[in-house]
Design an enzyme around this catalytic site. Sequence first.
Site, mmCIF file in Angstrom:
data_model
loop_
_atom_site.group_PDB
_atom_site.id
_atom_site.type_symbol
_atom_site.label_atom_id
_atom_site.label_comp_id
_atom_site.label_asym_id
_atom_site.label_seq_id
_atom_site.Cartn_x
_atom_site.Cartn_y
_atom_site.Cartn_z
ATOM 1 N N GLY A 27 35.343 -18.247 -51.767
ATOM 2 C CA GLY A 27 35.120 -16.984 -50.756
ATOM 3 C C GLY A 27 36.453 -16.111 -50.552
ATOM 4 N N GLU A 185 22.701 -6.840 -36.048
ATOM 5 C CA GLU A 185 22.457 -5.995 -37.302
ATOM 6 C C GLU A 185 21.186 -6.013 -37.828
ATOM 7 O OE1 GLU A 185 27.283 -5.663 -38.167
ATOM 8 O OE2 GLU A 185 26.222 -6.594 -39.493
ATOM 9 N N ASP A 315 37.379 -20.068 -42.756
ATOM 10 C CA ASP A 315 36.512 -20.912 -41.887
ATOM 11 C C ASP A 315 36.400 -22.486 -41.873
ATOM 12 O OD1 ASP A 315 35.587 -18.403 -41.612
ATOM 13 O OD2 ASP A 315 33.742 -18.423 -42.232
ATOM 14 N N ALA A 333 36.005 -12.985 -41.691
ATOM 15 C CA ALA A 333 36.468 -12.429 -43.128
ATOM 16 C C ALA A 333 37.978 -12.227 -42.983
ATOM 17 C CB ALA A 333 35.678 -11.286 -43.736
#
Length: 448
Positions: A27, A185, A315, A333
């Site tokens: 990631g 969102e 994370d 992020a």
Amino acid sequence: MLLTGYKLSIAVKMNHTPKKIVIVGGGFAGVNLAKHLADHESFDVVLVDKNNYNFFPPLIYQVATGYLETSNISYPFRKLFRGKKNFSFRLGELEEVLPATKKLILSTGEISYDYLVFSTGCVTNYFGMESVEKNSIPMKTISDALQMRNTLLERLEQASRETDPELKRKLLTVVVAGGGPTGVEISGMFAEMKRTIIAKDYPELAGASGEIYLVDGLKALLTPMSEKSQKYAYDTLTKNGVKVRLNAMVKDFTDDVVYFANGDTIVSKNLIWAAGVTAIVFKGIPEACYGRGKRMIVDEFNKVQGLEDVYAIGDTCIQVTDPNFSQGHPQVAQVAIQQGQNLGKNLIKALSGKALKPFGYYDKGSMAIIGKNKAVADLPKPKLFFSGVIALFMWLFIHLLSLINYRNRIRTLYNWGVAYLTNDQSLRMIVRPASKFKSEDVQSSKEV
């Protein structure tokens, strides 16, 4: 501030034998670390991931709703690191860590390491509710996004031919659990689609009932953000037809009914779960290494507590040494990107015995898009609040820059531009992989 005299355990016998650094997870954190160490002759970098591509989780919901293609937010590791002589990729899923012998057991064989870095991110947290895990629609991975798109489109098709009004209502009602940026969102996007796309594509559904709900167990939406952002999000969603329920904690989802802790219910076939995440626990890592949310406890240099030559970034770790984030950093992020970059720089510094830099998170702000020309953005330094079109273009700019390469940025910008100008998009295809051939893991016991 630089600490003097502190050296990572990596810091070094001054010889020319490259050290093998195995990074588990590709990631934001893992890729940024690998980029810093690629082409550095003192390291052999091995990236391990169960997928052969990197993807951008904040835009998963736009793949799920058909606004972006999968390739817009993903990119293959082997192409990303093509030409890097000290880099190799290993497809496989981590099954066990053997710290005493510095080995990993993967679904595709074994691999040894000198230094191990976990950057495995997190997974959906169902808080022990088995029925929710079984029946709801998750939204964490590319596979989740494609499954969600297929499921919702199939239910629209079913509703278009359904004669039973009650079943039609179940099919058309969507409940989004989680009032963070993702929940806000996707609820906003559903409201836009209901008004501008579904009405045109499905004339059979004209006048049909069906609601969009956004539910959360807390007292406000976007709780990490400012009160202005919270109020703007609530007011905008409500105005656009989303029914927002706060202080409403989901406790079950069975037989097409969402049950809440306060006794309320919503009848729907569609519960989209965006209500929480948890890190992953790995066999072989002592229980004492894990803290809140199953995150590995690390020091200011991201070294895992109680283990030698093992680090965790992004994370999957919790770090309480940053004075501005004494309860740990948010799982976003920018934290992952900055920790990956900082660890990469420190590993290189350690080779020459230079002082290392403890990690300190630079908060660039928080933002969420709510609908066309509707978004919010909070900037910490100076403390500013933006809303509307300005915040929307800030959101677009930041997310474009965060994509992994120019190809992704250009294609994403193109799709966004078309959607913005036409109030439409053409990616609403139901595509399911054929089941004739079942993929089999390539087994190899050969150590690399």
